[in-house]
Design an enzyme around this catalytic site. Structure first.
Site, PDB file in Angstrom:
ATOM      1  N   LYS A  67      14.579  56.754 -53.794  1.00  0.00           N
ATOM      2  CA  LYS A  67      13.915  55.964 -52.757  1.00  0.00           C
ATOM      3  C   LYS A  67      12.685  55.309 -53.358  1.00  0.00           C
ATOM      4  CE  LYS A  67      13.389  55.101 -48.298  1.00  0.00           C
ATOM      5  NZ  LYS A  67      13.227  53.699 -48.717  1.00  0.00           N
ATOM      6  N   LYS A  91       6.151  62.048 -55.177  1.00  0.00           N
ATOM      7  CA  LYS A  91       5.724  61.879 -53.775  1.00  0.00           C
ATOM      8  C   LYS A  91       6.771  62.391 -52.778  1.00  0.00           C
ATOM      9  CE  LYS A  91       3.992  57.875 -53.104  1.00  0.00           C
ATOM     10  NZ  LYS A  91       3.946  56.422 -52.834  1.00  0.00           N
ATOM     11  N   LYS A 103      11.994  52.666 -57.991  1.00  0.00           N
ATOM     12  CA  LYS A 103      11.126  51.527 -57.680  1.00  0.00           C
ATOM     13  C   LYS A 103      11.789  50.268 -58.195  1.00  0.00           C
ATOM     14  CE  LYS A 103       7.099  50.829 -55.672  1.00  0.00           C
ATOM     15  NZ  LYS A 103       6.511  51.616 -54.572  1.00  0.00           N
ATOM     16  N   THR A 187       1.937  53.930 -43.559  1.00  0.00           N
ATOM     17  CA  THR A 187       1.182  54.321 -44.763  1.00  0.00           C
ATOM     18  C   THR A 187      -0.288  54.541 -44.399  1.00  0.00           C
ATOM     19  OG1 THR A 187       2.735  53.073 -46.094  1.00  0.00           O
ATOM     20  CG2 THR A 187       0.657  53.647 -47.150  1.00  0.00           C
ATOM     21  N   ASN A 218      -0.717  45.514 -45.923  1.00  0.00           N
ATOM     22  CA  ASN A 218      -0.065  46.461 -45.007  1.00  0.00           C
ATOM     23  C   ASN A 218      -0.777  47.811 -44.978  1.00  0.00           C
ATOM     24  OD1 ASN A 218       1.850  48.888 -44.761  1.00  0.00           O
ATOM     25  ND2 ASN A 218       2.918  47.286 -43.642  1.00  0.00           N
ATOM     26  N   SER A 356       9.885  55.848 -43.660  1.00  0.00           N
ATOM     27  CA  SER A 356      11.109  55.249 -44.205  1.00  0.00           C
ATOM     28  C   SER A 356      12.253  56.263 -44.126  1.00  0.00           C
ATOM     29  CB  SER A 356      10.913  54.845 -45.668  1.00  0.00           C
ATOM     30  OG  SER A 356      10.420  53.526 -45.755  1.00  0.00           O
TER      31      SER A 356
HETATM   32  P1  NAD Z   1       0.169  44.136 -49.571  1.00  0.00           P
HETATM   33  O1  NAD Z   1       0.759  43.108 -50.424  1.00  0.00           O
HETATM   34  O2  NAD Z   1       0.486  44.136 -48.122  1.00  0.00           O
HETATM   35  O3  NAD Z   1      -1.439  44.077 -49.707  1.00  0.00           O
HETATM   36  C1  NAD Z   1      -2.118  44.147 -50.922  1.00  0.00           C
HETATM   37  C2  NAD Z   1      -3.581  43.853 -50.636  1.00  0.00           C
HETATM   38  O4  NAD Z   1      -4.357  44.124 -51.795  1.00  0.00           O
HETATM   39  C3  NAD Z   1      -3.864  42.402 -50.255  1.00  0.00           C
HETATM   40  O5  NAD Z   1      -4.826  42.385 -49.211  1.00  0.00           O
HETATM   41  C4  NAD Z   1      -4.475  41.818 -51.528  1.00  0.00           C
HETATM   42  O6  NAD Z   1      -5.339  40.742 -51.261  1.00  0.00           O
HETATM   43  C5  NAD Z   1      -5.243  43.034 -52.024  1.00  0.00           C
HETATM   44  N1  NAD Z   1      -5.602  42.989 -53.437  1.00  0.00           N
HETATM   45  C6  NAD Z   1      -4.838  42.671 -54.500  1.00  0.00           C
HETATM   46  N2  NAD Z   1      -5.576  42.767 -55.627  1.00  0.00           N
HETATM   47  C7  NAD Z   1      -6.804  43.160 -55.260  1.00  0.00           C
HETATM   48  C8  NAD Z   1      -8.032  43.435 -55.955  1.00  0.00           C
HETATM   49  N3  NAD Z   1      -8.081  43.318 -57.275  1.00  0.00           N
HETATM   50  N4  NAD Z   1      -9.117  43.822 -55.245  1.00  0.00           N
HETATM   51  C9  NAD Z   1      -9.060  43.931 -53.913  1.00  0.00           C
HETATM   52  N5  NAD Z   1      -7.936  43.705 -53.196  1.00  0.00           N
HETATM   53  C10 NAD Z   1      -6.845  43.308 -53.862  1.00  0.00           C
HETATM   54  O7  NAD Z   1       0.529  45.524 -50.249  1.00  0.00           O
HETATM   55  P2  NAD Z   1       0.600  46.964 -49.571  1.00  0.00           P
HETATM   56  O8  NAD Z   1       1.992  47.196 -49.116  1.00  0.00           O
HETATM   57  O9  NAD Z   1      -0.525  47.115 -48.629  1.00  0.00           O
HETATM   58  O10 NAD Z   1       0.389  47.896 -50.852  1.00  0.00           O
HETATM   59  C11 NAD Z   1      -0.891  48.195 -51.367  1.00  0.00           C
HETATM   60  C12 NAD Z   1      -0.802  49.439 -52.211  1.00  0.00           C
HETATM   61  O11 NAD Z   1      -0.307  50.517 -51.410  1.00  0.00           O
HETATM   62  C13 NAD Z   1       0.154  49.343 -53.407  1.00  0.00           C
HETATM   63  O12 NAD Z   1      -0.319  50.137 -54.454  1.00  0.00           O
HETATM   64  C14 NAD Z   1       1.431  49.948 -52.863  1.00  0.00           C
HETATM   65  O13 NAD Z   1       2.279  50.427 -53.894  1.00  0.00           O
HETATM   66  C15 NAD Z   1       0.828  51.055 -52.036  1.00  0.00           C
HETATM   67  N6  NAD Z   1       1.738  51.581 -51.021  1.00  0.00           N
HETATM   68  C16 NAD Z   1       2.222  50.775 -50.031  1.00  0.00           C
HETATM   69  C17 NAD Z   1       3.074  51.322 -49.085  1.00  0.00           C
HETATM   70  C18 NAD Z   1       3.609  50.506 -47.946  1.00  0.00           C
HETATM   71  O14 NAD Z   1       4.273  51.079 -47.075  1.00  0.00           O
HETATM   72  N7  NAD Z   1       3.328  49.217 -47.866  1.00  0.00           N
HETATM   73  C19 NAD Z   1       3.434  52.668 -49.153  1.00  0.00           C
HETATM   74  C20 NAD Z   1       2.899  53.466 -50.171  1.00  0.00           C
HETATM   75  C21 NAD Z   1       2.047  52.901 -51.097  1.00  0.00           C
END
Ligand code: NAD
Length: 430
Positions: A67, A91, A103, A187, A218, A356
């Site tokens: 996953k 995780k 991934k 999340t 997100n 999920s």
């Molecule tokens: P997303 O694309 O929705 O948002 C990413 C955000 O980070 C955006 O607001 C972007 O502007 C910002 N960003 C990028 N580079 C940056 C920087 N250098 N400084 C400050 N902000 C910055 O992505 P997401 O889904 O929110 O994922 C974010 C993190 O959370 C990732 O590491 C992802 O692997 C992790 N994650 C996400 C989920 C999920 O369900 N979406 C679950 C587990 C982990």
């Protein structure tokens, strides 16, 4: 393999010091089971054919189908995707879900594509990896710059290839296409459940706990919004273009509404505006943001934000890792030396994969739950696992990260041992 994966492997060193692991388990944890590289041809709106490189890595499937999300980002590499698949393996075990880790990613600046180009790329990626995914094999989900709409396209492409409706192949889908209620915020919600338990155990009161949230996508937005609703003071928010700060606290919903109202609808899927376009609040640079004097520094953007270069300047009293791998191993060692607790990614952001999992269960059962039920089940899992990890760290005098890894690795070890290890087979040789 290079930097990120090698760094991810360093985290296991502390785990190995705290547990007797058979060689078989070490071998499983050091090598991905499968890494697939694909080239995805996409017909662009101007008629040209553009070829994008993509990956899918399945790290370990001993505990169940693999996953993990799919990332669309220019910095995607096989090294990064492999590291993320390793973290997903740990995780899923930490959360006690019946999954291994995987991934995926595509090297693309998704914001530059039109909506039609993005759909063709998403469908092309699924055509390229269709043979290795499936509800009983490997289940993709959203990650950085992919979202529910993209998951809907990907799932539909898979149904067309297989000529059957199998919604359990992808999670994070839109609700009307078989997604789970509560997945969008899961999340952030899961991270808040972990923080709330930590706060309770450490006498932190929400009203006087000041939080800075790096990343307003997100994960970061929902966390900020739910933390604000729960009475915490969200004093700073940053995205890729910089951050804003207000001593009196920010309202994440208002900031998001502002950001959305200003966005340029390029592909209509991404918000092109930045929190920095907010005129009313103090603007700070990305660098200064990480040095803010707050109670909780919540990292919800990308990996390697806190490293050897800046860990000594971090002034947050606690670090909450909502992103995957936002603190590298050298940064981690410095934070440990400075006695700054880090609530680790493999626990703090497990809410997303947990819901999920609920989506996958609902898709397979054909029976859908109300949002309240989803959140109650999520809370139970997050608190149960966080409680175990906080106790383990205290009992053994180890960091929360090592405790979380230990907790997950014990489950993976159990599964591998029950399949038979070197010791088991040596015993059977006459
Ligand atoms: P997303 O694309 O929705 O948002 C990413 C955000 O980070 C955006 O607001 C972007 O502007 C910002 N960003 C990028 N580079 C940056 C920087 N250098 N400084 C400050 N902000 C910055 O992505 P997401 O889904 O929110 O994922 C974010 C993190 O959370 C990732 O590491 C992802 O692997 C992790 N994650 C996400 C989920 C999920 O369900 N979406 C679950 C587990 C982990």
């Amino acid at each position: 393999m290079s930097d990120i994966f090698n760094d991810a492997m360093i985290r296991l060193t502390d785990v190995f010091k705290n547990i007797e692991l058979p060689d078989d388990v070490r071998a499983h944890l050091k090598h991905p089971k499968m890494a697939l590289a694909v080239n995805i041809p996409v017909r662009m709106d101007d008629g040209k054919l553009q070829v994008y490189k993509g990956y899918r890595v399945q790290f370990d499937d001993t505990r169940g189908p693999t996953k993990g999300g799919v990332r669309f980002h220019p910095a995607v590499s096989l090294d990064e995707v492999t590291s993320l698949s390793f973290w997903m393996t740990i995780k899923c075990a930490v959360a006690g879900l019946p999954f291994g880790g995987a991934k995926g990613g595509v090297i693309v600046d998704a914001k530059t594509l039109s909506r039609m180009e993005l759909e063709r790329l998403s469908r092309g990626y699924i055509r390229a990896i269709a043979d290795v995914i499936g509800p009983r094999r490997d289940i993709p989900a959203p990650d950085v710059y992919t979202n529910a709409t993209i998951m809907g396209w990907m799932a539909d492409e898979y149904y067309q290839i297989k000529r059957e409706h199998v919604p359990g192949v992808i999670t994070g889908k839109p609700v009307h296409l078989g997604g789970s209620l509560g997945r969008e915020a899961a999340t952030g919600q899961g991270a808040l459940f972990v923080l709330q338990l930590w706060a309770l155990r450490n006498g932190m009161k929400p009203g006087s706990t000041r939080i800075a949230v790096q990343g307003f996508g997100n994960a970061g937005y929902h966390f900020a919004q739910l933390a604000h609703q729960a009475g915490y003071q969200v004093v700073a928010i940053a995205d890729s273009k910089g951050g804003i700060y207000s001593e009196n606290g920010l309202d994440p919903d208002l900031i998001m509404a502002h950001k959305r109202s200003r966005r340029e609808l390029k592909s209509m899927l991404y918000c092109d505006a930045s929190v920095c376009e907010e005129a009313e609040h103090k603007i700070i640079s990305s660098k200064a943001f990480l040095h803010l004097d707050v109670d909780v520094l919540a990292l919800a953007a990308l990996e390697n934000q806190v490293t050897e270069a800046n860990a000594r300047h971090i002034r947050g009293n606690h670090v909450l890792e909502i992103a995957n791998g936002p603190v590298d191993s050298k940064g981690d060692a410095i934070l440990e030396e400075r006695k700054i607790p880090v609530l680790p990614d493999v626990l703090a952001n497990a809410g997303g994969v947990t819901v999920s999992y609920f989506e996958w269960v609902q898709n397979r059962a054909g029976l859908y739950w109300e949002e309240q039920e989803v959140n109650e089940r999520l809370k139970k899992i997050m608190e149960r696992e966080a409680d175990c990890i906080f106790d383990l760290a205290k009992r053994k005098g180890i960091t929360l990260r090592t405790a979380a890894y230990l907790h997950g690795v014990e489950r993976i070890m159990g599964a591998i041992q029950e399949q038979g290890t070197q010791e088991y087979f040596q015993g059977s040789v006459s």
